[in-house]
Design a protein around this motif. Structure first.
Motif, PDB file in Angstrom:
ATOM      1  N   UNK A   1      32.131  30.300  34.979  1.00  0.00           N
ATOM      2  CA  UNK A   1      32.974  31.473  35.164  1.00  0.00           C
ATOM      3  C   UNK A   1      33.722  31.484  36.496  1.00  0.00           C
ATOM      4  N   UNK A   2      33.308  30.648  37.447  1.00  0.00           N
ATOM      5  CA  UNK A   2      33.954  30.648  38.764  1.00  0.00           C
ATOM      6  C   UNK A   2      35.433  30.264  38.647  1.00  0.00           C
ATOM      7  N   UNK A   3      35.809  29.198  37.915  1.00  0.00           N
ATOM      8  CA  UNK A   3      37.234  28.883  37.798  1.00  0.00           C
ATOM      9  C   UNK A   3      38.019  29.981  37.050  1.00  0.00           C
ATOM     10  N   UNK A   4      37.399  30.636  36.078  1.00  0.00           N
ATOM     11  CA  UNK A   4      38.064  31.714  35.330  1.00  0.00           C
ATOM     12  C   UNK A   4      38.352  32.890  36.267  1.00  0.00           C
ATOM     13  N   UNK A   5      37.406  33.246  37.094  1.00  0.00           N
ATOM     14  CA  UNK A   5      37.592  34.351  38.038  1.00  0.00           C
ATOM     15  C   UNK A   5      38.659  33.980  39.060  1.00  0.00           C
ATOM     16  N   UNK A   6      38.684  32.719  39.542  1.00  0.00           N
ATOM     17  CA  UNK A   6      39.714  32.290  40.484  1.00  0.00           C
ATOM     18  C   UNK A   6      41.107  32.357  39.854  1.00  0.00           C
ATOM     19  N   UNK A   7      41.224  31.955  38.592  1.00  0.00           N
ATOM     20  CA  UNK A   7      42.511  32.042  37.899  1.00  0.00           C
ATOM     21  C   UNK A   7      42.957  33.499  37.743  1.00  0.00           C
ATOM     22  N   UNK A   8      42.015  34.370  37.439  1.00  0.00           N
ATOM     23  CA  UNK A   8      42.347  35.789  37.319  1.00  0.00           C
ATOM     24  C   UNK A   8      42.821  36.361  38.652  1.00  0.00           C
ATOM     25  N   UNK A   9      42.189  35.966  39.753  1.00  0.00           N
ATOM     26  CA  UNK A   9      42.609  36.436  41.068  1.00  0.00           C
ATOM     27  C   UNK A   9      43.995  35.903  41.433  1.00  0.00           C
ATOM     28  N   UNK A  10      44.282  34.653  41.099  1.00  0.00           N
ATOM     29  CA  UNK A  10      45.610  34.101  41.353  1.00  0.00           C
ATOM     30  C   UNK A  10      46.676  34.826  40.532  1.00  0.00           C
ATOM     31  N   UNK A  11      46.349  35.120  39.277  1.00  0.00           N
ATOM     32  CA  UNK A  11      47.303  35.842  38.426  1.00  0.00           C
ATOM     33  C   UNK A  11      47.539  37.257  38.973  1.00  0.00           C
ATOM     34  N   UNK A  12      46.487  37.921  39.437  1.00  0.00           N
ATOM     35  CA  UNK A  12      46.629  39.260  39.999  1.00  0.00           C
ATOM     36  C   UNK A  12      47.507  39.220  41.256  1.00  0.00           C
ATOM     37  N   UNK A  13      47.340  38.207  42.079  1.00  0.00           N
ATOM     38  CA  UNK A  13      48.171  38.077  43.286  1.00  0.00           C
ATOM     39  C   UNK A  13      49.627  37.822  42.904  1.00  0.00           C
ATOM     40  N   UNK A  14      49.860  37.028  41.870  1.00  0.00           N
ATOM     41  CA  UNK A  14      51.231  36.760  41.424  1.00  0.00           C
ATOM     42  C   UNK A  14      51.864  38.018  40.852  1.00  0.00           C
TER      43      UNK A  14
END
Length: 140
Positions: free
Chosen positions: A5-18
């Motif tokens: 789940x760590x890469x999924x959470x990182x992708x979600x955080x990057x999408x939120x920042x974008x």
């Protein structure tokens, strides 16, 4: 937390920042700006209703004339840029229309039109200062 789940959470955080940085710009693609209309609706409520169009004064005047609330007289009176001769002709035209309307007045019926049995009351006519009939009132 599972390590998957760590890469999924990182992708979600990057999408939120974008979304936060690029989604608020005009012309942003839909995949970045879709949260903003939802947030606007949640914070500000629905958009106000569209403004109503202006009243149709010509139609209102026509209905008032049909109901007898207004006098159907086309006033050809003075306007800006009109000579005094044209203004006098407009006033004369208005006087002819008023006289024609007064002559077209319906007379009172000779027979009684009262629904009360044995009524011998009189009918009164209410007129304005110009002598135009405003209303007929039957007294019991």
């Amino acid at each position: 937390m599972p390590p998957v789940l760590i890469p999924v959470i990182l992708l979600e955080l990057l999408y939120a920042a974008a979304v936060v940085t690029a989604g608020s710009r005009p012309g942003a693609p839909l995949w970045l700006r879709w949260p903003y209309p939802i947030w606007n609706f949640i914070l500000n409520g629905p958009r106000p209703a569209a403004l109503l169009s202006k009243p149709d004064y010509r139609r209102i005047a026509q209905l008032e004339c049909e109901l007898g609330l207004a006098w159907p007289v086309d006033v050809g009176g003075p306007r800006l840029g009109v000579s005094s001769d044209e203004a006098l002709a407009g006033v004369a035209h208005l006087g002819r229309q008023l006289r024609a309307a007064a002559d077209a007045e319906c007379p009172v019926r000779e027979e009684k039109v009262c629904l009360v049995k044995g009524c011998d009351g009189a009918t009164e006519e209410l007129r304005n200062w110009a002598g135009m009939l405003l209303r007929r009132v039957h007294r019991h």
